[in-house]
Motif scaffolding. Structure first.
Motif, PDB file in Angstrom:
ATOM      1  N   LYS A  42       0.828  -1.194   0.000  1.00 26.88           N
ATOM      2  CA  LYS A  42       0.000   0.000   0.000  1.00 26.88           C
ATOM      3  C   LYS A  42       0.871   1.256   0.000  1.00 26.88           C
ATOM      4  O   LYS A  42       1.898   1.321   0.655  1.00 26.88           O
ATOM      5  N   SER A  43       0.417   2.227  -0.729  1.00 25.84           N
ATOM      6  CA  SER A  43       1.113   3.516  -0.780  1.00 25.84           C
ATOM      7  C   SER A  43       0.278   4.553  -0.032  1.00 25.84           C
ATOM      8  O   SER A  43      -0.953   4.573  -0.148  1.00 25.84           O
ATOM      9  N   ASP A  44       0.944   5.395   0.726  1.00 27.06           N
ATOM     10  CA  ASP A  44       0.232   6.464   1.439  1.00 27.06           C
ATOM     11  C   ASP A  44      -0.277   7.537   0.484  1.00 27.06           C
ATOM     12  O   ASP A  44      -1.308   8.149   0.718  1.00 27.06           O
ATOM     13  N   ASP A  45       0.449   7.744  -0.598  1.00 21.78           N
ATOM     14  CA  ASP A  45       0.069   8.743  -1.599  1.00 21.78           C
ATOM     15  C   ASP A  45      -0.512   8.028  -2.814  1.00 21.78           C
ATOM     16  O   ASP A  45       0.173   7.227  -3.453  1.00 21.78           O
ATOM     17  N   PRO A  46      -1.774   8.283  -3.178  1.00 22.92           N
ATOM     18  CA  PRO A  46      -2.378   7.590  -4.326  1.00 22.92           C
ATOM     19  C   PRO A  46      -1.735   7.943  -5.663  1.00 22.92           C
ATOM     20  O   PRO A  46      -1.935   7.245  -6.661  1.00 22.92           O
ATOM     21  N   ASN A  47      -0.958   9.008  -5.707  1.00 28.93           N
ATOM     22  CA  ASN A  47      -0.293   9.397  -6.955  1.00 28.93           C
ATOM     23  C   ASN A  47       1.050   8.714  -7.137  1.00 28.93           C
ATOM     24  O   ASN A  47       1.673   8.857  -8.183  1.00 28.93           O
ATOM     25  N   VAL A  48       1.504   7.963  -6.130  1.00 27.58           N
ATOM     26  CA  VAL A  48       2.791   7.283  -6.202  1.00 27.58           C
ATOM     27  C   VAL A  48       2.545   5.797  -6.432  1.00 27.58           C
ATOM     28  O   VAL A  48       1.798   5.159  -5.701  1.00 27.58           O
ATOM     29  N   PHE A  49       3.171   5.261  -7.469  1.00 20.86           N
ATOM     30  CA  PHE A  49       3.048   3.838  -7.788  1.00 20.86           C
ATOM     31  C   PHE A  49       4.425   3.199  -7.658  1.00 20.86           C
ATOM     32  O   PHE A  49       5.342   3.521  -8.408  1.00 20.86           O
ATOM     33  N   ASN A  50       4.567   2.309  -6.691  1.00 22.40           N
ATOM     34  CA  ASN A  50       5.840   1.635  -6.468  1.00 22.40           C
ATOM     35  C   ASN A  50       5.712   0.193  -6.976  1.00 22.40           C
ATOM     36  O   ASN A  50       5.261  -0.696  -6.263  1.00 22.40           O
ATOM     37  N   ALA A  51       6.114  -0.024  -8.210  1.00 24.46           N
ATOM     38  CA  ALA A  51       5.975  -1.341  -8.828  1.00 24.46           C
ATOM     39  C   ALA A  51       6.833  -2.390  -8.130  1.00 24.46           C
ATOM     40  O   ALA A  51       6.456  -3.564  -8.056  1.00 24.46           O
ATOM     41  N   LYS A  52       7.981  -1.971  -7.606  1.00 28.56           N
ATOM     42  CA  LYS A  52       8.868  -2.921  -6.930  1.00 28.56           C
ATOM     43  C   LYS A  52       8.205  -3.506  -5.686  1.00 28.56           C
ATOM     44  O   LYS A  52       8.380  -4.674  -5.363  1.00 28.56           O
ATOM     45  N   GLU A  53       7.444  -2.672  -4.997  1.00 27.87           N
ATOM     46  CA  GLU A  53       6.765  -3.115  -3.773  1.00 27.87           C
ATOM     47  C   GLU A  53       5.571  -4.019  -4.103  1.00 27.87           C
ATOM     48  O   GLU A  53       5.359  -5.049  -3.471  1.00 27.87           O
ATOM     49  N   ILE A  54       4.802  -3.650  -5.089  1.00 28.50           N
ATOM     50  CA  ILE A  54       3.598  -4.409  -5.428  1.00 28.50           C
ATOM     51  C   ILE A  54       3.942  -5.713  -6.141  1.00 28.50           C
ATOM     52  O   ILE A  54       3.371  -6.770  -5.825  1.00 28.50           O
ATOM     53  N   PHE A  55       4.844  -5.682  -7.076  1.00 31.68           N
ATOM     54  CA  PHE A  55       5.170  -6.866  -7.870  1.00 31.68           C
ATOM     55  C   PHE A  55       6.416  -7.572  -7.344  1.00 31.68           C
ATOM     56  O   PHE A  55       7.270  -8.000  -8.116  1.00 31.68           O
TER      57      PHE A  55
END
Length: 88
Positions: A42-55
């Motif tokens: 989960k990201s605190d900021d909806p505008n930030v996408f951290n692909a390394k964390e999710i995938f």
């Protein structure tokens, strides 16, 4: 004509032996562990996408394999015939 008691026939009224139920609980715990490994990203900021964390390897590969192994263990636990010295 005398009726046989349930204890005499070896049938306690349950579908499986006691050990099968223990194995079912173990399989359920394995499945829960797999789902717990999928949590996060989960990201605190909806505008930030951290692909390394999710995938990550843990969420995409390891956790689903553990869940599938848990389900396979559950099927085995249901199909397993009790041993010679089983108690019901």
């Amino acid at each position: 004509m005398a009726k046989k008691n349930e204890e005499d026939s070896g049938n306690s009224g349950f579908a499986m032996a006691r050990e099968n139920y223990y194995y079912l609980v173990i399989g359920f715990v394995i499945i829960i562990i797999g789902f717990l490994l999928m949590i996060g990203g989960k990201s605190d900021d909806p505008n930030v996408f951290n692909a390394k964390e999710i995938f990550s390897f843990r969420r995409i590969t390891l956790a689903p394999v553990i869940v599938l192994l848990g389900f396979a263990f559950e099927i085995w636990a249901i199909m397993k015939k009790p041993g010679k010295g089983h108690q019901q």
